[in-house]
Design a protein around this motif. Structure first.
Motif, PDB file in Angstrom:
ATOM      1  N   ASN A  88      43.913 -44.078 -48.485  1.00  0.00           N
ATOM      2  CA  ASN A  88      43.634 -45.506 -48.620  1.00  0.00           C
ATOM      3  C   ASN A  88      43.368 -46.182 -47.280  1.00  0.00           C
ATOM      4  O   ASN A  88      43.011 -47.367 -47.248  1.00  0.00           O
ATOM      5  CB  ASN A  88      44.809 -46.202 -49.313  1.00  0.00           C
ATOM      6  CG  ASN A  88      45.037 -45.695 -50.716  1.00  0.00           C
ATOM      7  OD1 ASN A  88      44.085 -45.451 -51.450  1.00  0.00           O
ATOM      8  ND2 ASN A  88      46.295 -45.521 -51.091  1.00  0.00           N
ATOM      9  N   GLU A  89      43.564 -45.455 -46.183  1.00  0.00           N
ATOM     10  CA  GLU A  89      43.432 -46.078 -44.868  1.00  0.00           C
ATOM     11  C   GLU A  89      42.049 -46.689 -44.624  1.00  0.00           C
ATOM     12  O   GLU A  89      41.965 -47.809 -44.094  1.00  0.00           O
ATOM     13  CB  GLU A  89      43.772 -45.074 -43.767  1.00  0.00           C
ATOM     14  CG  GLU A  89      43.810 -45.688 -42.377  1.00  0.00           C
ATOM     15  CD  GLU A  89      44.308 -44.711 -41.332  1.00  0.00           C
ATOM     16  OE1 GLU A  89      45.239 -45.069 -40.585  1.00  0.00           O
ATOM     17  OE2 GLU A  89      43.761 -43.585 -41.260  1.00  0.00           O
ATOM     18  N   PRO A  90      40.943 -46.025 -44.969  1.00  0.00           N
ATOM     19  CA  PRO A  90      39.631 -46.649 -44.727  1.00  0.00           C
ATOM     20  C   PRO A  90      39.487 -48.027 -45.374  1.00  0.00           C
ATOM     21  O   PRO A  90      39.043 -48.983 -44.722  1.00  0.00           O
ATOM     22  CB  PRO A  90      38.659 -45.625 -45.326  1.00  0.00           C
ATOM     23  CG  PRO A  90      39.366 -44.319 -45.168  1.00  0.00           C
ATOM     24  CD  PRO A  90      40.803 -44.631 -45.453  1.00  0.00           C
ATOM     25  N   HIS A 122      37.414 -38.288 -42.394  1.00  0.00           N
ATOM     26  CA  HIS A 122      38.163 -39.544 -42.452  1.00  0.00           C
ATOM     27  C   HIS A 122      37.480 -40.601 -41.579  1.00  0.00           C
ATOM     28  O   HIS A 122      37.373 -41.769 -41.973  1.00  0.00           O
ATOM     29  CB  HIS A 122      39.596 -39.294 -41.976  1.00  0.00           C
ATOM     30  CG  HIS A 122      40.565 -40.356 -42.381  1.00  0.00           C
ATOM     31  ND1 HIS A 122      41.123 -40.426 -43.634  1.00  0.00           N
ATOM     32  CD2 HIS A 122      41.091 -41.400 -41.678  1.00  0.00           C
ATOM     33  CE1 HIS A 122      41.952 -41.459 -43.699  1.00  0.00           C
ATOM     34  NE2 HIS A 122      41.941 -42.066 -42.513  1.00  0.00           N
ATOM     35  N   PHE A 123      37.011 -40.214 -40.398  1.00  0.00           N
ATOM     36  CA  PHE A 123      36.243 -41.127 -39.556  1.00  0.00           C
ATOM     37  C   PHE A 123      35.019 -41.642 -40.315  1.00  0.00           C
ATOM     38  O   PHE A 123      34.759 -42.851 -40.351  1.00  0.00           O
ATOM     39  CB  PHE A 123      35.770 -40.407 -38.282  1.00  0.00           C
ATOM     40  CG  PHE A 123      36.629 -40.618 -37.082  1.00  0.00           C
ATOM     41  CD1 PHE A 123      36.560 -41.784 -36.340  1.00  0.00           C
ATOM     42  CD2 PHE A 123      37.504 -39.629 -36.665  1.00  0.00           C
ATOM     43  CE1 PHE A 123      37.344 -41.980 -35.210  1.00  0.00           C
ATOM     44  CE2 PHE A 123      38.296 -39.800 -35.538  1.00  0.00           C
ATOM     45  CZ  PHE A 123      38.213 -40.975 -34.804  1.00  0.00           C
ATOM     46  N   ALA A 124      34.248 -40.713 -40.890  1.00  0.00           N
ATOM     47  CA  ALA A 124      33.003 -41.085 -41.558  1.00  0.00           C
ATOM     48  C   ALA A 124      33.264 -42.039 -42.726  1.00  0.00           C
ATOM     49  O   ALA A 124      32.541 -43.027 -42.915  1.00  0.00           O
ATOM     50  CB  ALA A 124      32.281 -39.838 -42.038  1.00  0.00           C
ATOM     51  N   THR A 125      34.303 -41.754 -43.513  1.00  0.00           N
ATOM     52  CA  THR A 125      34.642 -42.615 -44.652  1.00  0.00           C
ATOM     53  C   THR A 125      35.026 -44.007 -44.187  1.00  0.00           C
ATOM     54  O   THR A 125      34.636 -45.020 -44.797  1.00  0.00           O
ATOM     55  CB  THR A 125      35.800 -41.993 -45.455  1.00  0.00           C
ATOM     56  OG1 THR A 125      35.428 -40.681 -45.887  1.00  0.00           O
ATOM     57  CG2 THR A 125      36.135 -42.843 -46.664  1.00  0.00           C
ATOM     58  N   THR A 126      35.774 -44.098 -43.083  1.00  0.00           N
ATOM     59  CA  THR A 126      36.203 -45.394 -42.566  1.00  0.00           C
ATOM     60  C   THR A 126      35.017 -46.171 -41.998  1.00  0.00           C
ATOM     61  O   THR A 126      34.911 -47.393 -42.183  1.00  0.00           O
ATOM     62  CB  THR A 126      37.287 -45.213 -41.489  1.00  0.00           C
ATOM     63  OG1 THR A 126      38.321 -44.367 -41.985  1.00  0.00           O
ATOM     64  CG2 THR A 126      37.886 -46.557 -41.097  1.00  0.00           C
ATOM     65  N   ILE A 127      34.122 -45.482 -41.307  1.00  0.00           N
ATOM     66  CA  ILE A 127      32.913 -46.132 -40.794  1.00  0.00           C
ATOM     67  C   ILE A 127      32.145 -46.777 -41.948  1.00  0.00           C
ATOM     68  O   ILE A 127      31.750 -47.949 -41.881  1.00  0.00           O
ATOM     69  CB  ILE A 127      32.016 -45.120 -40.057  1.00  0.00           C
ATOM     70  CG1 ILE A 127      32.679 -44.637 -38.775  1.00  0.00           C
ATOM     71  CG2 ILE A 127      30.648 -45.745 -39.730  1.00  0.00           C
ATOM     72  CD1 ILE A 127      31.987 -43.426 -38.156  1.00  0.00           C
ATOM     73  N   CYS A 128      31.934 -46.017 -43.015  1.00  0.00           N
ATOM     74  CA  CYS A 128      31.168 -46.521 -44.156  1.00  0.00           C
ATOM     75  C   CYS A 128      31.863 -47.710 -44.816  1.00  0.00           C
ATOM     76  O   CYS A 128      31.210 -48.690 -45.210  1.00  0.00           O
ATOM     77  CB  CYS A 128      30.949 -45.407 -45.168  1.00  0.00           C
ATOM     78  SG  CYS A 128      29.863 -44.077 -44.576  1.00  0.00           S
ATOM     79  N   ALA A 152      28.513 -33.895 -36.289  1.00  0.00           N
ATOM     80  CA  ALA A 152      27.376 -34.334 -37.101  1.00  0.00           C
ATOM     81  C   ALA A 152      27.830 -35.241 -38.245  1.00  0.00           C
ATOM     82  O   ALA A 152      27.148 -36.210 -38.596  1.00  0.00           O
ATOM     83  CB  ALA A 152      26.629 -33.123 -37.642  1.00  0.00           C
ATOM     84  N   ARG A 153      28.984 -34.928 -38.832  1.00  0.00           N
ATOM     85  CA  ARG A 153      29.489 -35.735 -39.954  1.00  0.00           C
ATOM     86  C   ARG A 153      29.777 -37.165 -39.506  1.00  0.00           C
ATOM     87  O   ARG A 153      29.456 -38.126 -40.214  1.00  0.00           O
ATOM     88  CB  ARG A 153      30.759 -35.082 -40.512  1.00  0.00           C
ATOM     89  CG  ARG A 153      31.244 -35.670 -41.820  1.00  0.00           C
ATOM     90  CD  ARG A 153      32.292 -34.778 -42.462  1.00  0.00           C
ATOM     91  NE  ARG A 153      31.716 -33.487 -42.821  1.00  0.00           N
ATOM     92  CZ  ARG A 153      32.237 -32.312 -42.455  1.00  0.00           C
ATOM     93  NH1 ARG A 153      33.336 -32.263 -41.726  1.00  0.00           N
ATOM     94  NH2 ARG A 153      31.666 -31.188 -42.829  1.00  0.00           N
ATOM     95  N   VAL A 154      30.360 -37.322 -38.336  1.00  0.00           N
ATOM     96  CA  VAL A 154      30.657 -38.655 -37.824  1.00  0.00           C
ATOM     97  C   VAL A 154      29.368 -39.388 -37.454  1.00  0.00           C
ATOM     98  O   VAL A 154      29.179 -40.554 -37.807  1.00  0.00           O
ATOM     99  CB  VAL A 154      31.601 -38.570 -36.605  1.00  0.00           C
ATOM    100  CG1 VAL A 154      31.807 -39.956 -35.988  1.00  0.00           C
ATOM    101  CG2 VAL A 154      32.943 -37.970 -36.997  1.00  0.00           C
ATOM    102  N   VAL A 155      28.475 -38.708 -36.747  1.00  0.00           N
ATOM    103  CA  VAL A 155      27.225 -39.343 -36.326  1.00  0.00           C
ATOM    104  C   VAL A 155      26.404 -39.787 -37.529  1.00  0.00           C
ATOM    105  O   VAL A 155      25.806 -40.871 -37.528  1.00  0.00           O
ATOM    106  CB  VAL A 155      26.401 -38.384 -35.444  1.00  0.00           C
ATOM    107  CG1 VAL A 155      25.022 -38.968 -35.150  1.00  0.00           C
ATOM    108  CG2 VAL A 155      27.130 -38.094 -34.138  1.00  0.00           C
ATOM    109  N   SER A 156      26.384 -38.978 -38.592  1.00  0.00           N
ATOM    110  CA  SER A 156      25.592 -39.291 -39.788  1.00  0.00           C
ATOM    111  C   SER A 156      26.052 -40.575 -40.469  1.00  0.00           C
ATOM    112  O   SER A 156      25.273 -41.209 -41.195  1.00  0.00           O
ATOM    113  CB  SER A 156      25.644 -38.130 -40.774  1.00  0.00           C
ATOM    114  OG  SER A 156      25.048 -36.968 -40.211  1.00  0.00           O
ATOM    115  N   ALA A 157      27.306 -40.978 -40.257  1.00  0.00           N
ATOM    116  CA  ALA A 157      27.798 -42.239 -40.815  1.00  0.00           C
ATOM    117  C   ALA A 157      27.271 -43.448 -40.040  1.00  0.00           C
ATOM    118  O   ALA A 157      27.485 -44.586 -40.444  1.00  0.00           O
ATOM    119  CB  ALA A 157      29.332 -42.243 -40.819  1.00  0.00           C
TER     120      ALA A 157
END
Length: 298
Positions: A88-90, A122-128, A152-157
């Protein structure tokens, strides 16, 4: 207390003095974070700018708990066995961003070598989640143990800035950053820039930071500046290492403000587009202001 220990705790030089400010805003900010059970690197790492940032209603959110799987000798963040990521953090951070009225968010995390992707998903989900509410996002990520798929996963967000700090010169890594690797960190920055340029063009920026005062030489710093330029790093921050508590390494040297300016010029001469340097410069300090400044120049 012996003479050497006394020297480590001697009076700070005059240029390290900090402006006094009211604490009312700070306490209100901290109450809000506690209610949401969220963490900020501002507090956990005892950043010297935390009072100023908190009273301006800004913060760098610390993802994935407050226990780091590494134990860097300059850092005051807890070292220990971390909890499982909070799914739930994002959304909780996005909600807090809305309530605080923040338009530019910085996300960082403890290092999570226990997770298969180091926390990249988790980074990518929070960015989105944050982008959905209309705010810009900058990330300050760990090295993901060199996992370029995680990068790549983080950058793609599509954060507007992808930051990974080198922190110091290669020869001090064993002492300052045990568990990290200089070439691995450079590879993370270079891969992030390559992917970001392919996907998003010039709007995507990479960033790194160094702390000074560990005993590094000008020649060693020059070599790092050149390495960062080869990795096509857009932004560099240079700040004074300040000992968070007596448990961390003592300061070897305090760098004069004039010297910070000289080093900033030297780094830019090597090809780094923008350099911010000074005693209290930190990788996420005034990040939104810097973004606006750079965006307005285009």
């Amino acid at each position: 207390m012996n003479r050497n220990t006394a020297n480590h705790h001697a009076r700070l030089p005059e240029w390290i003095a900090k402006e006094k400010i009211t604490l009312a805003g700070l306490h209100a900010m901290k109450r809000g974070l506690r209610e949401s059970q969220l963490y900020t690197v501002c507090e956990e790492a005892r950043c010297p700018n935390r009072l100023q940032c908190f009273t301006q209603g800004t913060a760098t959110f610390l993802l994935l708990g407050d226990n780091c799987t590494r134990n860097c000798s300059f850092c005051s963040i807890n070292h220990g066995i971390p909890l499982q990521p909070n799914p739930n953090e994002p959304s909780e951070i996005a909600t807090r961003v809305v309530s605080m009225g923040i338009k530019y968010v910085v996300l960082t995390s403890v290092t999570r070598d226990d997770l298969p992707d180091g926390g990249a998903t988790h980074f990518a989900t929070t960015i989105c989640a944050i982008k959905e509410i209309g705010a810009k996002v900058e990330v300050l990520v760990p090295d993901f143990q060199g996992n370029l798929e995680a990068v790549a996963r983080v950058v793609s967000a599509q954060p507007v800035v992808f930051n990974h700090n080198l922190e110091t010169i290669p020869s001090l890594y064993a002492k300052i950053r045990p568990g990290a690797d200089y070439d691995r960190s450079l590879a993370v920055l270079a891969e992030a820039k390559r992917i970001g340029n392919c996907l998003f063009g010039s709007s995507f920026r990479t960033k790194s930071g160094l702390m000074l005062g560990f005993g590094e030489t000008d020649e060693q710093l020059l070599a790092v500046f050149q390495d960062l330029a080869k990795a096509d790093t857009d932004i560099l921050t240079l700040g004074q290492y300040l000992r968070p508590t007596r448990k961390q390494l003592p300061v070897h040297k305090y760098i004069h403000p004039d010297r910070f300016l000289e080093l900033a010029n030297l780094a830019q001469e090597q090809g780094i587009k923008k350099v911010y340097a000074g005693s209290f410069v930190r990788s996420s300090f005034n990040a939104g202001v810097i973004d606006e400044e750079i965006s307005n120049r285009k």
